[in-house]
Enzyme design. Structure first.
Site, PDB file in Angstrom:
ATOM      1  N   ASP A  43       0.782  -1.229   0.000  1.00 47.63           N
ATOM      2  CA  ASP A  43       0.000   0.000   0.000  1.00 47.63           C
ATOM      3  C   ASP A  43       0.814   1.280   0.000  1.00 47.63           C
ATOM      4  O   ASP A  43       0.312   2.324   0.387  1.00 47.63           O
ATOM      5  CB  ASP A  43      -0.947   0.006   1.205  1.00 47.63           C
ATOM      6  N   CYS A  44       2.071   1.240  -0.423  1.00 39.55           N
ATOM      7  CA  CYS A  44       2.827   2.485  -0.527  1.00 39.55           C
ATOM      8  C   CYS A  44       3.913   2.319  -1.586  1.00 39.55           C
ATOM      9  O   CYS A  44       4.190   1.212  -2.043  1.00 39.55           O
ATOM     10  CB  CYS A  44       3.451   2.880   0.814  1.00 39.55           C
ATOM     11  N   CYS A  71       6.711  -0.075  -0.796  1.00 37.30           N
ATOM     12  CA  CYS A  71       6.299  -1.485  -0.906  1.00 37.30           C
ATOM     13  C   CYS A  71       6.490  -1.961  -2.339  1.00 37.30           C
ATOM     14  O   CYS A  71       7.069  -3.018  -2.599  1.00 37.30           O
ATOM     15  CB  CYS A  71       4.831  -1.650  -0.524  1.00 37.30           C
ATOM     16  N   CYS A  99      14.808   7.897   9.208  1.00 39.00           N
ATOM     17  CA  CYS A  99      13.901   7.062   8.410  1.00 39.00           C
ATOM     18  C   CYS A  99      13.159   7.929   7.391  1.00 39.00           C
ATOM     19  O   CYS A  99      12.534   8.927   7.758  1.00 39.00           O
ATOM     20  CB  CYS A  99      12.890   6.362   9.316  1.00 39.00           C
ATOM     21  N   CYS A 128      10.487   7.571   5.765  1.00 36.75           N
ATOM     22  CA  CYS A 128       9.080   7.237   5.557  1.00 36.75           C
ATOM     23  C   CYS A 128       8.234   8.459   5.211  1.00 36.75           C
ATOM     24  O   CYS A 128       7.542   8.497   4.201  1.00 36.75           O
ATOM     25  CB  CYS A 128       8.540   6.575   6.819  1.00 36.75           C
ATOM     26  N   ASP A 147     -11.676  25.817 -27.420  1.00 36.65           N
ATOM     27  CA  ASP A 147     -12.519  25.719 -28.603  1.00 36.65           C
ATOM     28  C   ASP A 147     -13.818  26.485 -28.319  1.00 36.65           C
ATOM     29  O   ASP A 147     -14.150  26.741 -27.163  1.00 36.65           O
ATOM     30  CB  ASP A 147     -12.814  24.245 -28.875  1.00 36.65           C
ATOM     31  N   ASP A 168     -13.471  19.641 -27.597  1.00 36.33           N
ATOM     32  CA  ASP A 168     -14.345  18.470 -27.524  1.00 36.33           C
ATOM     33  C   ASP A 168     -14.505  17.753 -28.855  1.00 36.33           C
ATOM     34  O   ASP A 168     -15.174  16.740 -28.933  1.00 36.33           O
ATOM     35  CB  ASP A 168     -15.729  18.868 -27.018  1.00 36.33           C
TER      36      ASP A 168
END
Length: 740
Positions: free
Chosen positions: A15-16, A19, A394, A396, A438, A635
């Site tokens: 989850d990071c 990881c 650290c 983190c 546009d 568009d």
């Protein structure tokens, strides 16, 4: 040569960013692996290999790092997941949306992963992380009690308490080191806690491990909200639908609906699929998805999308997109993929951390060794300070500072219909200094409306009624504008006879003894019916960029009807918001000079008209060479080259698929003001990232100094690290709150 193959896995507990980096590094080292793609937000890992790789060894390697791995069966083709506006029929788009299964029990790791930033399923105390944190806390309390009752064995009690929390962290630190990531946060934690035990600071070691686990738990809960905020959109789509077949209805799972199926949606029910209304008219509450406070009235042939609520009448709807490709599923998928697209700032932080962490280890070692060796300092005191510096260093909080803010921002934007394809797009938007827009369908509604009815010897209602009589069977945009105005004004439209289209001139017919003709001004002049004064009025309306039709009754001019593609309701305020933000605005249109200039004057924007697609692309290039960072908003197909050439291409919702696929971002609800909102969100995000980096580095500098001079030690050090991480995450989550 072995045939190239692909394997896809769902990875739990990942989850990071760090990881993903650990898994990526470990798997790439395995023989036969050619490429690895790890997606944190969708919790998946895709491996391309030469067919000789031992997949079981790969699974074992990832499991050893503390994650669960479940193979995902089925094809995993490479998709170009592009932006699509709701309301389009996507029957022809064949996507493998196996990633859309968002509730998987296997997503929780088989055992606690020490650095988990993700959402925790269920209550926090039911998760493995929560249980280990509670166990570590109870062991710490028990060690204090035992130490008070039997002081002689207190050190051993604290060592035992330390090992309960440290053992799984140390195991993963070793596995990560063997897999190619020696300077993980788990390794720093293991060295610090082990060193504290060696220098007889077991009490502090136990407390530090417990505080580390608490900090990680809090961080995981907080950071999970960013993912949950966008994932919660999936709950808006009903699980079942009423399928209408041969006049009979039966309840079926919503995910089983095929494109082309007809579903019945009762008043008060939530619409279960993207589709087009076949019959019925009702007010649709789009607030759950778009935030619009006022229900939108929709009737036959109008598009509706999944998750919205039907108001006051039953509707029969033809499904235009499968469940895996409906509006909400596409938004969720887009945000998941966008979170994987790293912003320049995030890439810098990743590179910085790669050198920063080993640097911290070297500094900590020098602090621990040099003073005792060179200045006769006490070993215990300086080793203790070195260990504290290790914890302070650290990375983190620093590593998560950018991705946490970007994930929250992308999620917040998606809930407002502001879709961005990645962190790099989000970051670039805040630097935009010129926006080229546009006209048709972007600044204007894209369809003509009746603006003026000029009667002569008849009432406005009579002129409109007779014109509507002739246009009743036509599908021409000007005819539809007249019919819509007649419907809104509730004027009677009696039946007509002998209605005929006169090519290049207009329509003729007869009603109630009256000979009617609705002609172009040129055709009306040929009849000789127009007076000089009436011709002047037509010229004045034309000068305003309006198209004029002339109504003749029994050969005499009864009135003029003027029509124009009018600006969107929010166009003026949206352009003013861009100007107030210091952004230059420019209209680029293929429409004629007169019409474009009239709209430009009304909106207060510079105009470049009568442009071909290559002209728009060229002007975007000229702006860039002048030093502007350019966003192009459009568009249509003719906007695609300019969208691709701009620094950021923004497609308007409801536009062509070509424009949506070419663009870097999309304004799903088609509001001009949302372009300014997108830029404001980007700038707010970059401020938030700067705050996060300041918090992360600032706290480290403060505690680094206080530790070296002997004011703070291990406890404050770990509080500084985990505290900074939680502060950074909570600060990033502020981006989820709407700005009023």
């Amino acid at each position: 040569m072995a045939e190239a193959a692909q394997a896809k896995y769902r990875v739990g507990g990942m989850d990071c960013a760090s990881c993903a980096a650990k898994i990526d590094t470990a798997v790439r080292r395995i023989a036969g692996v050619e490429d690895v793609s790890v997606s944190v937000t969708s919790g998946t890992m895709t491996i391309r290999h030469d067919g000789t790789s031992d997949l079981k060894a790969i699974e074992k390697k990832v499991t050893g790092l503390g994650y669960s791995v479940v193979p995902m069966h089925g094809k995993t083709p490479n998709h170009d997941h592009t932006l699509h506006a709701h309301g389009h029929d996507h029957a022809g788009h064949h996507h493998d949306h196996s990633d859309h299964e968002h509730a998987h029990p296997e997503r929780e790791a088989a055992e606690l992963h020490g650095h988990d930033h993700g959402s925790l399923s269920g209550s926090w105390w039911q998760s493995k992380k929560g249980r280990l944190t509670i166990l570590s806390g109870m062991a710490l309390v028990a060690a204090y009690v035992v130490g008070h009752l039997m002081p002689g064995i207190a050190p051993y009690a604290f060592i035992a308490a330390t090992l309960i929390g440290l053992a799984p962290i140390a195991r993963r630190a070793v596995m990560a080191a063997l897999a190619g990531t020696p300077f993980s946060i788990e390794m720093l934690m293991t060295i610090a806690a082990t060193g504290a035990i060696i220098i007889h600071a077991a009490e502090e070691a136990a407390a530090v491990v417990f505080l580390f686990l608490v900090g990680e738990l809090l961080e995981g809960i907080a950071a999970g909200k960013a993912r949950a905020s966008i994932q919660s959109l999936t709950a808006l789509v009903p699980k079942s639908a009423l399928l209408d077949e041969a006049g009979e209805t039966r309840e079926v799972p919503a995910e089983s609906l095929a494109v082309g199926s007809i579903i019945l949606v009762r008043p008060g029910d939530r619409i279960s699929a993207d589709g087009v209304i076949v019959s019925g008219e009702s007010a649709i509450d789009e607030a759950p998805v778009t935030g619009e406070s006022v229900p939108v009235r929709k009737a036959a042939d109008d598009a509706v999308f999944a998750g919205t609520v039907n108001g006051d009448a039953a509707l029969r709807i033809r499904v235009t997109a499968a469940a895996a490709d409906n509006t909400i599923a596409r938004v969720v998928k887009l945000v998941e993929e966008a979170q994987e697209s790293k912003a320049p700032t995030e890439r810098f932080i990743d590179r910085f951390s790669r050198y920063y962490t080993p640097g911290v280890v070297v500094v900590a070692a020098l602090v621990a060794i040099l003073p005792p060796l060179l200045a006769g300092g006490a070993w215990d005191e300086w080793v203790y300070k070195g260990l504290a510096i290790l914890l302070i260093g650290c990375p983190c909080a620093l590593v998560i500072s950018t991705p946490a803010a970007i994930a929250a921002s992308l999620s917040a934007g998606a809930r407002r219909g502001l879709l961005m394809k990645g962190g790099a797009v989000l970051e670039t938007l805040g630097k935009v200094t010129a926006v080229a827009l546009d006209k048709t369908g972007t600044l204007t509604e894209g369809k003509p409306r009746v603006t003026d009815i000029v009667p002569f010897e008849r009432t406005e209602a009579q002129v409109l009624s007779r014109a509507a009589v002739l246009e009743r069977s036509s599908s021409h945009p000007l005819a539809l504008a007249i019919l819509e105005r007649a419907k809104n004004d509730k004027v009677p439209v009696p039946p007509a006879f002998e209605v005929e289209a006169v090519p290049g001139k207009g329509m003729t017919g007869r009603v109630g003894g009256e000979e009617l003709a609705l002609l172009s001004p040129a055709a009306a002049r040929l009849t000789g019916a127009l007076t000089a004064e009436q011709d002047e009025q037509i010229a004045a309306l034309n000068e305003q960029g309006k198209t004029v039709s002339v109504l003749l009754i029994n050969g005499k001019v009864a009135g003029l009807i003027a029509m124009r593609d009018e600006p969107r309701e929010d166009a003026r305020t949206g352009l003013r918001a861009l100007t107030d933000a210091g952004v230059r605005t420019l209209m680029l249109t293929g429409d004629n000079e007169r019409t474009a200039r009239a709209i430009g004057e009304q909106l207060g924007i510079d105009v470049r008209a009568e442009l071909m697609p290559e002209d728009k692309q060229r002007i975007v290039g000229e702006l860039k060479r002048e030093g502007f960072l350019v966003a192009k908003v459009g568009d249509g197909i003719n906007d695609a080259p300019a969208l691709a050439a701009a620094d950021v291409g923004i497609a308007m919702g409801g536009g062509t698929d070509v424009a949506l696929e070419t663009a870097d971002a999309a304004v799903l609800h088609g509001r001009v003001g949302d372009v300014a909102a997108m830029i404001a969100l980007s700038r707010r995000t970059m401020r938030n990232i700067f705050e996060n980096i300041t918090i992360a580095l600032g706290l480290k500098v403060v505690f680094l100094v206080t530790t070296i001079v002997g004011i703070t030690g291990l406890w404050p050090a770990i509080l500084a690290d985990t505290g900074a991480t939680v502060l950074v995450t909570i600060n990033a989550l502020r981006l989820l709150q709407p700005v009023r």
